[in-house]
Motif scaffolding. Sequence first.
Motif, mmCIF file in Angstrom:
data_model
loop_
_atom_site.group_PDB
_atom_site.id
_atom_site.type_symbol
_atom_site.label_atom_id
_atom_site.label_comp_id
_atom_site.label_asym_id
_atom_site.label_seq_id
_atom_site.Cartn_x
_atom_site.Cartn_y
_atom_site.Cartn_z
ATOM 1 N N PRO A 1 0.830 -1.213 0.000
ATOM 2 C CA PRO A 1 0.000 0.000 0.000
ATOM 3 C C PRO A 1 0.863 1.260 0.000
ATOM 4 N N LEU A 2 0.408 2.274 -0.733
ATOM 5 C CA LEU A 2 1.089 3.568 -0.757
ATOM 6 C C LEU A 2 0.229 4.566 0.016
ATOM 7 N N THR A 3 0.857 5.256 0.964
ATOM 8 C CA THR A 3 0.156 6.271 1.748
ATOM 9 C C THR A 3 0.735 7.643 1.433
ATOM 10 N N LEU A 4 -0.144 8.647 1.309
ATOM 11 C CA LEU A 4 0.257 10.009 0.952
ATOM 12 C C LEU A 4 0.274 10.909 2.176
ATOM 13 N N HIS A 5 1.268 11.818 2.202
ATOM 14 C CA HIS A 5 1.387 12.771 3.307
ATOM 15 C C HIS A 5 1.692 14.154 2.733
ATOM 16 N N THR A 6 0.800 15.117 2.980
ATOM 17 C CA THR A 6 1.039 16.490 2.525
ATOM 18 C C THR A 6 1.915 17.217 3.530
ATOM 19 N N VAL A 7 2.980 17.852 3.043
ATOM 20 C CA VAL A 7 3.883 18.618 3.910
ATOM 21 C C VAL A 7 4.166 19.955 3.235
ATOM 22 N N SER A 8 4.511 20.949 4.028
ATOM 23 C CA SER A 8 4.862 22.242 3.442
ATOM 24 C C SER A 8 6.221 22.146 2.756
ATOM 25 N N ALA A 9 6.470 23.070 1.832
ATOM 26 C CA ALA A 9 7.747 23.063 1.114
ATOM 27 C C ALA A 9 8.920 23.214 2.067
ATOM 28 N N ALA A 10 8.750 24.013 3.129
ATOM 29 C CA ALA A 10 9.831 24.219 4.088
ATOM 30 C C ALA A 10 10.082 22.981 4.947
#
Length: 271
Positions: free
Chosen positions: A35-44
């Motif tokens: 399974p692939l899980t996605l995580h949104t993070v800021s550019a910094a």
Amino acid sequence: MTGSDVSPSFRLAYVPGVTPAKWVRIWNERRSDVPLTLHTVSAAQAPDVLREGGADAGFVRLPIDRTALSAIPLYTETTVVVVPKDHVVAAVDEVSFDDLADEIVFHPLDDVLEWERRPGLPANERPATTEDAVELVAAGVGVLVVPQSLARLHHRKDLTYRPVHDAPESRVALSWPEDATTDLVEDFIGIVRGRTVNSTRGRTQQQPAPKGKQADAKAGAQRKPGTGRSGSGSGSGKTGTGKPARGGGTARTKSGSGKPPAKRGKPRRRS
């Protein structure tokens, strides 16, 4: 590191504006077992998230501090200015810094562009986020210069955008911890780079099963003599060894001419 450290899932980080859907779909087709899980993070935050093991790989915006990180540049984005739809800029195809000289140009704290000089007039305060800056543009307070993907991400019906040809550009890259280049990371690198499932680079993938005529040809090549489809009883007149079948075919004379024997005439009566 090798596949001995394979995790039960593949964790992919990505920064706002990047759309990983295409690569995720291909991953799910090829590696349905992981399974692939996605995580949104800021550019910094993205580089530190990768270095600290918070994700196996991630889409980041360059430049970044590459200490302990590997990175593959993928593409460069167009930079645009976001303005109200009734703004004078909306009447042209593209603008330059000179066209923004009298405009208040917002510089949010999460700005991802590397500026040598910023266009226009500075605002009294810097908005905390790009989203906040977009709200101010909609209120008619000023304009905002961002990568095109962020303009699309924060799209509003009352706003539009135009390219700024002399503005700095944002580059997107795939990055991962250089001491954690696992087999799963190699698989994802191959997907992002467009390698096919049969590519000899990276990990070896299972070959797809032959279909249609290829399968028939392969099966026919593996059959033993005498067991094929044209064996005895098929109407060919031959046995599985290729010899004429007994009682089959056209009757032949001893001479082998293939013609039936001539009929004998009636004997003449003696006078």
